[in-house]
Enzyme design. Structure first.
Site, PDB file in Angstrom:
ATOM      1  CG  ASP A  33     -11.590  -7.025  14.370  1.00 62.43           C
ATOM      2  OD1 ASP A  33     -11.221  -7.167  15.557  1.00 62.43           O
ATOM      3  OD2 ASP A  33     -10.828  -7.104  13.384  1.00 62.43           O
ATOM      4  CD  GLU A  35     -19.027  -9.799  19.671  1.00 60.73           C
ATOM      5  OE1 GLU A  35     -19.880 -10.343  20.365  1.00 60.73           O
ATOM      6  OE2 GLU A  35     -17.826 -10.148  19.660  1.00 60.73           O
ATOM      7  CD  GLU A 112      13.755   0.161  30.794  1.00 61.52           C
ATOM      8  OE1 GLU A 112      13.629   0.943  29.827  1.00 61.52           O
ATOM      9  OE2 GLU A 112      13.624   0.497  31.965  1.00 61.52           O
ATOM     10  CE  LYS A 114      19.219   4.044  22.558  1.00 61.27           C
ATOM     11  NZ  LYS A 114      18.785   4.461  21.249  1.00 61.27           N
ATOM     12  CG  ASP A 116      15.940   2.538  15.877  1.00 59.23           C
ATOM     13  OD1 ASP A 116      16.017   3.738  16.199  1.00 59.23           O
ATOM     14  OD2 ASP A 116      16.517   2.053  14.889  1.00 59.23           O
ATOM     15  CE1 TYR A 224      11.980   6.143  27.019  1.00 55.50           C
ATOM     16  CE2 TYR A 224      11.357   4.549  25.349  1.00 55.50           C
ATOM     17  CZ  TYR A 224      11.796   5.803  25.694  1.00 55.50           C
ATOM     18  OH  TYR A 224      12.035   6.721  24.716  1.00 55.50           O
ATOM     19  CE  LYS A 287      15.672   3.525  31.146  1.00 51.60           C
ATOM     20  NZ  LYS A 287      14.260   3.506  30.819  1.00 51.60           N
ATOM     21  CE  LYS A 311      22.477   3.561  19.648  1.00 55.76           C
ATOM     22  NZ  LYS A 311      22.604   4.084  18.390  1.00 55.76           N
ATOM     23  CB  CYS A 406      27.216   8.525 -20.158  1.00 47.91           C
ATOM     24  SG  CYS A 406      25.569   7.835 -19.972  1.00 47.91           S
ATOM     25  CB  CYS A 409      24.633   8.234 -24.348  1.00 51.25           C
ATOM     26  SG  CYS A 409      25.138   9.538 -23.230  1.00 51.25           S
ATOM     27  CB  CYS A 424      25.106  11.419 -18.420  1.00 53.42           C
ATOM     28  SG  CYS A 424      24.892  11.529 -20.213  1.00 53.42           S
ATOM     29  CB  CYS A 430      21.618  10.180 -22.149  1.00 55.93           C
ATOM     30  SG  CYS A 430      22.123   8.876 -21.021  1.00 55.93           S
TER      31      CYS A 430
END
Ligand code: IVH
Length: 668
Positions: A33, A35, A112, A114, A116, A224, A287, A311, A406, A409, A424, A430
């Site tokens: 990092d 360099e 492939e 999928k 998200d 893709y 595909k 899915k 509630c 209270c 409430c 409250c």
């Protein structure tokens, strides 16, 4: 012409592009990092010294800029379609058999993952990224090129020479899990709303106005789909391989299948294995490989006939519902929470789940002791999606019915028309509502008083702080009587309360916690009414005349001041020295001098920072925009204004002001 720096600049760009690729696409860095940073620094210095060699696709441009940009809408050359979804092997079989019947010849299917995230379309011309457009409505999307350029795994310039002159590459922009967790942790600390899932985080990030923040979030991308008039091969798989060779990140999980059995194996393998990936996936895309066969199959109105998405099932667990509790928030909204027998789900132990609201509870027909199905549906808190009614026995507990009073209270709950939540109404009596308002009052973006919810709880329970105004009368001696307080912390608290008296009126207004009055609305109200007195005396009619203030906000402001307890609170805060009007300085630095004007800021400045200039433009009613167009009124130019901007401005005849001219214009 100075050839030495030009050559060095070009060499550095090629070298840095290669290291980027090694690191972000192949995950195989060749240099440290440190360099890398040294090379980057050298290029940055050379580019600053020789602005004539500027290139908007230089690796230095990945750090982003703080220019705010209104995104331009662009029509997609090829519409961005979605895919038909399937949820079972049976449906996948149907797709396969339908395709076989239609083609009536051998075919291959490319399987492939999928991904998200949020989809993106990149346009390349002569091997250079020229535009990045979001999906939008499928026909047109937002031009987010500046933000996309900050994503290190996206090539700005392609390797090799065998790419078409012009083509589009489609893929998914993702926020990796570790980065998502880091971001949410940071947001939690800063009391900002959390992202529900990496998809929302990725699309939210891509739409940020400030590309420097985008750069800091470390988005990633997988590609893709290639589109264009002249593609490198006549198969989808071949095109992905070509894209990979040009520097695109193409998943290693892409696989050619020739039988339905192979497809099922792929589905089964990745349903398990995906949990070990650093990014979110929600299925598999299948595909047809041959582009000729794809063409023959064609499209329906919404999606291609040559592809389908399968899915994955959301992960689900079964466990016992032990009890339901109800939480009361700062606004009085009551949220039901299911307490569950702890159960393992997608890598974490789940003990509680959201029940959302009374309608959802009624719909589930729940009993205490029921075996319930729990899912992590992409939300932070898991939810109950169903009940295993078959496992109910005569020993089952009571039916779950939303409470009427509630839990804190005892006040009868109300449900405003058109809302799903119960509230409430006992705003000022409250306890969780009172504590919630104090917690909100002290947050960093409001009064910035240095205490957390636990301290608020302690101060409230001890009877020292029953509302925000009480914070200003607490004495160090009172605090020392409580547990966990020492001389130093008490002193810091008193100092922090004291300092909050300098917080400007607009933030005080936000701190009061008037329903629907967030930071932006508070600012609008402060600058429209100038003081709490005039805001208190205003009517709904006057309020809705203010830009962006609607009936709902107006109604809320008026009813806030109609409550005598709120008026007393405000008067006390004022008495203790809290800012209840805009300062002279704030008022005098505001005007309408730039009202309706679009201003571009370019170059580097000596007298003020870019951010300060941006703020000045806004304070005087103007708008800071990112790129020069026919709508630009003038350019505020510093040293080293970009040559492309200069040329465009000249062509459009746009006025260019330097710092001094701009400041004089505001003083006039
Ligand atoms: S192909 C015409 N492949 O899923 C087909 N899409 O509903 C173009 N997605 O909008 C899409 N991974 O955002 C394709 N390997 C993959 C994908 C993928 C994720 C997303 C994409 C698209 C949506 C389809």
């Amino acid at each position: 012409m100075n050839t030495i720096p030009k050559e060095r600049i070009e060499k550095l760009r090629i070298e840095l592009n290669r290291h980027n690729y090694n690191y972000y696409v192949l995950s195989m860095p060749e240099i440290s990092d440190f360099e890398y940073d040294v090379l980057m620094k050298e290029l940055q210095t050379l580019e600053a010294d020789y602005p004539e060699f500027a290139d908007s696709n230089s690796p230095t441009q990945r750090v982003g800029s703080d220019l705010s940009k209104d995104f331009e809408q662009v029509v997609h050359r090829y519409p961005m379609l979605s895919l038909g979804n399937t949820y079972s092997e049976g449906e996948v079989r149907d797709f396969y058999e339908r395709t076989a019947r239609f083609l009536n010849e051998p075919f291959e299917i490319v399987a492939e993952l999928k991904y998200d995230g949020t989809s993106i379309s990149l346009l390349y011309e002569n091997g250079t990224l020229v535009r990045a457009i979001t999906r939008g409505d499928g026909t047109r999307g937002d031009d987010v090129t500046a933000n996309v350029k900050t994503i290190r795994s996206i090539p700005l310039k392609l390797f090799g020479k065998d790419f078409p002159e012009q083509f589009e590459m489609r893929g998914e922009i993702l926020l990796p899990w570790p980065e998502f967790d880091r971001l949410n942790k940071e947001r939690e600390e800063q009391e900002e709303p959390l992202f529900a899932n990496p998809r929302n985080a990725a699309s939210g990030t891509l739409k940020l106005q400030n590309s420097a923040i985008v750069a800091s979030r470390r988005l990633d991308a997988y590609f893709y789909y290639m589109l264009g008039e002249e593609l490198p091969t006549d198969s989808h798989y071949g095109n992905l391989e070509a894209a990979r060779s040009w520097g695109f990140k193409v998943s290693d999980a892409v696989r050619k299948c020739t039988t339905l059995q192979e497809i099922f194996e792929y589905l089964a393998y990745w349903d398990k294995e995906r949990k070990n990936l650093p990014v979110a996936t929600d299925g598999v895309v299948l595909k047809v490989n041959s582009l000729r066969q794809q063409k023959n199959l064609g499209f329906t109105a919404k999606s291609p006939r040559w592809a389908i998405a399968y899915k994955f099932q959301a992960e689900r667990a079964v466990t016992r519902l032990n009890s339901v509790s109800y939480q009361v928030g700062r606004t009085g909204a009551v949220t039901p929470v299911a307490n569950l027998e702890p159960v393992q789900l997608s890598g974490t132990i789940v003990k509680r789940a959201s029940l959302h609201n009374a309608d959802i509870i009624a719909g589930l027909d729940l009993y205490i002791g029921d075996q319930v199905f729990v899912e992590k549906g992409g939300e932070i808190i898991p939810k109950i999606v169903g009940v295993d009614v078959n496992s109910r026995s005569i020993l089952i507990g009571e039916k779950v019915c939303f409470i009427k009073k509630c839990p804190e209270c005892g006040t009868a709950l109300i449900r405003p028309e058109g809302e799903a939540a119960y509230y409430c109404p006992n705003e000022t009596g409250c306890p969780p509502q009172i504590k919630g308002r104090i917690e909100h009052f002290v947050t960093r973006k409001a009064m910035n008083i240095n205490i957390g919810p636990e301290t608020v709880e302690d101060l409230y329970n001890a009877g020292y702080v029953k509302n925000p105004a009480d914070l200003y009368v607490v004495k160090a001696a009172d605090l020392l009587r409580l547990e966990r307080w020492a001389e130093k912390s008490a002193d810091n608290f008193i100092k922090s309360v004291d300092a909050s008296k300098q917080i400007p009126f607009e933030r005080v207004l936000f701190a009061l916690g008037i329903r629907y009055v967030g930071e932006t609305v508070a600012k609008k109200l402060a600058y429209a009414f100038h003081s709490i007195e005039s805001l208190e005396a205003t009517t709904i009619g006057q309020l809705i005349e203010v830009d962006e203030i609607g009936e709902r906000i107006a109604q809320s402001v008026v009813s806030y001041f109609a409550n005598s307890k709120n008026r007393t609170l405000v008067n006390r805060l004022k008495e203790y020295g809290v800012q209840m009007s805009l300062s002279e300085a704030a008022l005098s630095t505001r005007s309408n001098k730039l009202s309706g004007k679009s201003v571009v800021i370019s170059g580097t400045f000596a007298l003020h920072s870019r951010d300060e200039y941006k703020q000045m433009i806004e304070q005087h009613g103007g708008k800071n925009v990112g790129s020069v167009s026919g709508k630009t009124d003038f350019i505020l130019a510093g040293e080293n204004m970009g040559p492309a901007k200069l040329e465009k401005a000249a062509k459009l005849g746009i006025q260019i002001l330097n710092e001094n001219e701009f400041l004089m214009m505001l003083e006039e």
